[in-house]
Design a protein around this motif. Structure first.
Motif, short mmCIF file in Angstrom:
data_model
loop_
_atom_site.label_atom_id
_atom_site.label_comp_id
_atom_site.label_asym_id
_atom_site.label_seq_id
_atom_site.Cartn_x
_atom_site.Cartn_y
_atom_site.Cartn_z
N LYS A 179 -29.41 11.89 40.09
CA LYS A 179 -30.87 12.01 40.23
C LYS A 179 -31.57 10.76 39.72
CE LYS A 179 -31.81 17.00 40.14
NZ LYS A 179 -32.48 18.09 39.38
N GLN A 180 -31.09 10.21 38.63
CA GLN A 180 -31.70 9.00 38.10
C GLN A 180 -31.53 7.84 39.07
OE1 GLN A 180 -29.52 8.90 34.35
NE2 GLN A 180 -31.38 9.40 33.22
N LYS A 181 -30.36 7.72 39.66
CA LYS A 181 -30.11 6.65 40.62
C LYS A 181 -30.91 6.86 41.91
CE LYS A 181 -27.30 4.49 37.91
NZ LYS A 181 -27.73 3.22 37.27
N GLU A 182 -31.05 8.12 42.31
CA GLU A 182 -31.87 8.41 43.49
C GLU A 182 -33.31 7.95 43.29
OE1 GLU A 182 -29.31 12.44 44.57
OE2 GLU A 182 -31.36 12.61 43.81
N ALA A 183 -33.85 8.23 42.11
CA ALA A 183 -35.23 7.82 41.81
C ALA A 183 -35.35 6.30 41.83
CB ALA A 183 -35.66 8.37 40.46
N LEU A 185 -33.46 4.18 43.55
CA LEU A 185 -33.33 3.74 44.94
C LEU A 185 -34.62 4.03 45.71
CD1 LEU A 185 -30.97 2.55 46.70
CD2 LEU A 185 -30.63 4.87 47.54
N ARG A 186 -35.19 5.21 45.48
CA ARG A 186 -36.42 5.60 46.19
C ARG A 186 -37.56 4.62 45.87
NH1 ARG A 186 -37.04 10.16 43.95
NH2 ARG A 186 -35.70 11.32 45.38
N GLY A 187 -37.68 4.27 44.60
CA GLY A 187 -38.74 3.35 44.21
C GLY A 187 -38.50 1.93 44.68
N ALA A 192 -38.84 7.89 51.54
CA ALA A 192 -39.48 9.21 51.48
C ALA A 192 -38.55 10.26 50.89
CB ALA A 192 -39.92 9.64 52.88
N PHE A 193 -37.25 10.02 50.97
CA PHE A 193 -36.28 11.04 50.55
C PHE A 193 -34.96 10.35 50.22
CE2 PHE A 193 -32.67 13.76 51.70
CZ PHE A 193 -32.97 14.96 51.09
N VAL A 194 -34.35 10.78 49.11
CA VAL A 194 -33.00 10.34 48.76
C VAL A 194 -32.27 11.53 48.16
CG1 VAL A 194 -31.56 8.73 47.44
CG2 VAL A 194 -33.83 8.01 48.19
N LYS A 195 -31.07 11.81 48.64
CA LYS A 195 -30.27 12.89 48.08
C LYS A 195 -28.80 12.50 48.15
CE LYS A 195 -29.82 17.00 46.28
NZ LYS A 195 -30.38 17.29 44.95
N THR A 196 -28.12 12.69 47.03
CA THR A 196 -26.71 12.33 46.94
C THR A 196 -25.85 13.58 47.02
OG1 THR A 196 -27.34 10.54 45.46
CG2 THR A 196 -25.01 11.08 45.58
#
Length: 459
Positions: A179-183, A185-187, A192-196
């Motif tokens: 979740k931290q890495k998704e945030a 990457l998103r920033g 609009a969306f990132v999910k691992t």
């Protein structure tokens, strides 16, 4: 005291202010405290998470549960940046008998502790516990593939850099770490969306291998995020069937992870997740066979209206016990774009199994094509398998009539999927490409060349 009255302190477990430390409420069980801590973990509230798991460990009466709770508390404290609290907590986990030394070494939540002076002794202690353990833990898998999908701006190498993952190295799944890495990457890429998602194989040729897919949606492509409104209802569980299904599912997963599930075990309907042949599972299916047909409307209402996505997902699976495939399809299709990933997974999984067993189309092609565009791996791979089975059952003239439109709508997506490393994401795309083209190609590059040769009117 009820669970809701347990006082979670503002500080972390290491706080020097005793008034801020979490004090378990009288009567709160380790399981209740762990559940509350897990909620904090999922919200990335690592201070509360560390406090909660520490409190759970301190009231646990089971040694294994105590060790696991101290271990989880250490991970949360480490993620919160409180290494001075994390080290004593992981020590207490080992002192309580924690023995999964490989998980300890490769857990990204504890990576910051590796430079601490006591780290080697902690690992040695876990290894000593392992030597005395009655049963070895599930092996830490090896990362066999990393895929990036869905974005025109972010490729696999960019994902690898942000996530710090290395193919060929051991990997431990951490929802919080991802979740931290998704945030991040998103920033960094304004997504609009990132999910691992991580898939672990426990049988056949890929046993012991893990594949990670990072699904993304660009801001310009937000139509892919079109879902049904979130249900708000609180419906009764008809005859406790949803709870029973979830119990069955948990037992299946546990047996599978321990290598104790017979892969040939089956069920009396077209779809079930692990059969009922094992002694721990044998009592479930007679109950489903007897009760579900009497509760079809109630289960459909749960699927459409209940706020609890676990109940909705269970209802979708249970509707496979409707008297006919057509009845199941009629009740499931309206929920194919549920706002919950797990519910969509259940719905499309059952539809896929039904179509695979059928000899005629059960689902409208346009509905399935739309499902292929949904954003997550679990949406996409099952929808693509569903499309392949559906195309097999289409009359030849109907397939010929739809070929151009399908290539136009899905050609780019299918070719991109054919380049993925994860087999259950790549293989169904190749199957559909072969059905649409009448050709066979070994690489994504060859499929891209085929797509480029198609007349513009078809694309």
């Amino acid at each position: 005291m009820a669970l809701g009255a347990v006082a979670f302190g503002a500080g972390c477990a290491h706080s020097s202010n005793g008034n801020n430390a979490l004090t378990p409420g009288q009567g709160a069980t380790a399981q209740e405290l762990s559940a509350k801590a897990q909620q904090a973990y999922e919200a990335l509230d690592f201070n509360t998470c560390a406090d909660g798991f520490k409190a759970a460990a301190e009231v646990a009466t089971d040694a294994e549960e105590r060790a696991e709770s101290f271990y989880r508390a250490a991970g949360c404290a480490s993620l919160a940046g409180h290494l001075d609290a994390a080290v004593p907590l992981v020590k207490r986990a080992v002192q309580s008998g924690y023995f999964d030394a490989a998980h300890l070494q490769y857990n990204p939540e504890l990576a910051a502790l590796h430079a601490q002076p006591d780290w080697e002794a902690i690992v040695t202690g876990a290894q000593a516990n392992l030597a005395k353990a009655p049963e070895a833990p599930f092996p830490v898998p090896t990362l066999a593939g990393l895929d990036a999908f869905g974005s025109k701006k972010v490729d696999r190498e960019a994902v690898r850099r942000v996530f710090g993952l290395e193919v060929g190295k051991p990997i431990v799944y951490s929802a919080a770490y991802f979740k931290q890495k998704e945030a991040l990457l998103r920033g960094q890429y304004e997504l609009a969306f990132v999910k691992t998602g991580m898939t672990l194989f426990v049988a056949e040729e890929h046993k012991g291998k893990a594949f990670v897919v990072v699904d993304m949606v660009d801001v310009e492509d937000q139509a892919r995020l079109r879902f049904l409104p979130e249900p708000k209802g609180h419906l009764p569980d008809p005859e406790g069937l949803a709870a029973r299904w979830n119990d069955y599912q948990q037992r299946v997963w546990s047996l599978q992870m321990m290598g104790k599930l017979d892969e040939s075990s089956s069920c009396q309907v077209t779809h079930c997740i692990g059969g009922f042949g094992h002694p721990q599972l044998v009592d479930f299916e007679p109950e489903f066979l007897a009760k579900v047909p009497q509760q079809l409307d109630a289960l459909t209402a749960v699927l459409r209206e209940d706020a609890d996505d676990e109940k909705r997902a269970a209802a979708a699976f249970l509707l496979a016990y409707a008297p006919t495939p057509e009845e199941t399809v009629r009740r499931l299709v309206p929920s194919i774009r549920d706002n919950s990933k797990s519910v969509r997974n259940s719905v499309v999984r059952v539809l896929t199994a039904l179509q695979q067993a059928a000899t005629q189309p059960l689902v409208d092609v346009a509905t399935v094509v739309d499902a292929v565009s949904m954003p997550t791996t679990t949406d996409r791979n099952k929808a693509t398998y569903l499309l392949s089975y559906l195309l097999e059952d289409l009359p030849e003239d109907a397939l010929k009539a739809q070929r151009a439109g399908l290539i136009h709508q899905l050609g780019e997506t299918l070719v991109a999927m054919s380049a993925l490393q994860q087999p259950i994401n790549r293989d169904p795309a190749v199957m559909v490409l072969q059905q649409l083209s009448g050709e066979k190609h070994e690489t994504a590059e060859a499929w891209r060349e085929w797509l480029a040769r198609q007349p513009r009117t078809e694309r």
